[in-house]
Design a protein around this motif. Sequence first.
Motif, PDB file in Angstrom:
ATOM      1  N   ALA A  56       0.925  -1.079  -0.019  1.00 46.23           N
ATOM      2  CA  ALA A  56       0.067   0.121  -0.209  1.00 46.23           C
ATOM      3  C   ALA A  56       0.726   1.420   0.058  1.00 46.23           C
ATOM      4  CB  ALA A  56      -0.801  -0.043   1.353  1.00 46.23           C
ATOM      5  N   ALA A  59       1.088   3.254  -3.369  1.00 44.56           N
ATOM      6  CA  ALA A  59      -0.137   3.880  -4.022  1.00 44.56           C
ATOM      7  C   ALA A  59       0.275   5.302  -4.534  1.00 44.56           C
ATOM      8  CB  ALA A  59      -1.223   3.941  -3.076  1.00 44.56           C
ATOM      9  N   ARG A  90       4.236  -2.719  -6.992  1.00 51.20           N
ATOM     10  CA  ARG A  90       2.962  -2.305  -7.376  1.00 51.20           C
ATOM     11  C   ARG A  90       2.208  -2.056  -6.021  1.00 51.20           C
ATOM     12  NH1 ARG A  90       4.042  -7.478  -9.190  1.00 51.20           N
ATOM     13  NH2 ARG A  90       4.026  -7.166 -11.337  1.00 51.20           N
ATOM     14  N   ALA A  91       1.167  -1.433  -6.205  1.00 53.36           N
ATOM     15  CA  ALA A  91       0.185  -1.205  -5.248  1.00 53.36           C
ATOM     16  C   ALA A  91      -0.997  -2.057  -4.998  1.00 53.36           C
ATOM     17  CB  ALA A  91      -0.414   0.256  -5.142  1.00 53.36           C
ATOM     18  N   GLU A  94      -3.347  -3.219  -8.323  1.00 56.15           N
ATOM     19  CA  GLU A  94      -2.982  -2.933  -9.762  1.00 56.15           C
ATOM     20  C   GLU A  94      -2.396  -4.483 -10.450  1.00 56.15           C
ATOM     21  OE1 GLU A  94      -0.575   1.239  -8.828  1.00 56.15           O
ATOM     22  OE2 GLU A  94       0.730  -0.534  -9.044  1.00 56.15           O
TER      23      GLU A  94
END
Length: 94
Positions: A56, A59, A90-91, A94
């Motif tokens: 997270a 993000a 990646r968040a 995604e």
Amino acid sequence: MHSETKGPVATEIEARLTAALSPARLAVINDSAKHRGHTGDDGSGESHFTVEIESAAFAGQNRVQRQRMVNQALGDMMRDTVHAMAIKARAPGE
């Protein structure tokens, strides 16, 4: 023979990324065997890695910012221990 046992460098990468970025998913893949005898291969068997991380914390961050966050979390390892690292950050979602 392929071994799933993580060496000390991979274990430390995992610990540092977990502490800094609280990932929902983390894979530290040792690619060193593919680079045996190449520049940067120090003979340790732990010089080249791929990190796949979902957090997270990523993000709203672009690819370069995410890579910097990973590099910052690893600190001196990127200078002293790891020769090369592919980062797939990646968040969630995604």
